[in-house]
Enzyme design. Structure first.
Site, short mmCIF file in Angstrom:
data_model
loop_
_atom_site.label_atom_id
_atom_site.label_comp_id
_atom_site.label_asym_id
_atom_site.label_seq_id
_atom_site.Cartn_x
_atom_site.Cartn_y
_atom_site.Cartn_z
CG HIS A 105 7.28 1.27 12.45
ND1 HIS A 105 6.88 0.17 11.77
CD2 HIS A 105 6.94 2.34 11.68
CE1 HIS A 105 6.32 0.53 10.63
NE2 HIS A 105 6.35 1.84 10.55
NE ARG A 106 13.62 -0.54 17.39
CZ ARG A 106 14.75 0.07 17.14
NH1 ARG A 106 15.04 1.23 17.71
NH2 ARG A 106 15.64 -0.47 16.33
CB ALA A 121 13.68 -3.60 11.13
N GLY A 166 0.84 -1.19 0.00
CA GLY A 166 0.00 0.00 0.00
C GLY A 166 0.87 1.24 0.00
NE ARG A 180 2.20 0.02 14.22
CZ ARG A 180 2.88 0.60 13.24
NH1 ARG A 180 2.87 1.89 13.09
NH2 ARG A 180 3.59 -0.12 12.40
CB SER A 199 3.53 -1.18 9.30
OG SER A 199 4.52 -0.98 8.32
#
Length: 179
Positions: A53-54, A35, A10, A56, A17
């Site tokens: 990101h981490r 990663a 996307g 989440r 993600s």
């Protein structure tokens, strides 16, 4: 979860993600987040994105960083649900490769994906090229390599999810494959 890879693709900031993380959680397996982005302590904005990101992800998920040797990292993952985020970062890391070396990297990855998987594998990829053609050679090379890679990976996947506009669509179920 099927023993074929799952591809989640996307545009930027589409939720791909998050969707991939949901699929990984639903696998019921121990999750390893692979990663592909290179960390850069001199770029605070990039470091903030990585940190977001981490935060989440669940703290009990293991994170591995492998910016180049993706095929080898997938082969050696062990008995886990492996979530690779993202193919776009991996392509960017390898832009300096000539066409022959790039093809070798892609062939190695496709060879891994062609084998029956013992464990779940989720691949996240950015969609690019939906708009303006990049005005510089490295941008066009990135767009072309990533687009072709996604097309070549799709047939190996049990599901190909397109995440956009707040929705996840299973393209394998809803779409018609190209010849």
């Amino acid at each position: 979860m099927n023993r074929q890879p799952i591809l989640v693709t996307g545009p930027a900031r589409s939720g791909k993600s998050s969707w991939a993380e949901r699929l990984a959680h639903e696998s019921g397996r121990r999750v390893v987040y692979l990663a592909t982005a290179r960390e850069d302590p001199n770029d605070p904005e990039w470091q903030a994105r990585i940190a977001a990101h981490r935060r989440r992800r669940p703290v009990y998920w293991q994170t591995l960083c492998e910016p180049v040797e993706l095929a080898a990292a997938i082969r050696s993952a062990g008995e886990v649900c492996l979530l690779v985020d993202s193919l776009g970062s991996w392509v960017a890391n390898l832009l300096a490769l000539d066409d022959v070396a790039w093809s070798e990297q892609v062939d190695a990855l496709l060879a891994v994906l062609a084998q029956p998987l013992a464990d779940p594998l989720i691949l996240v990829a950015e969609e690019c090229g939906w708009g303006v053609i990049p005005p510089y050679p490295s941008g066009r090379l990135f767009r072309d390599r990533l687009g072709e890679l996604i097309q070549r990976i799709g047939p190996f996947c049990a599901a190909v999810w397109l995440v956009t506009g707040g929705y996840a669509l299973d393209l394998r179920r809803l779409g018609v494959p190209l010849a």
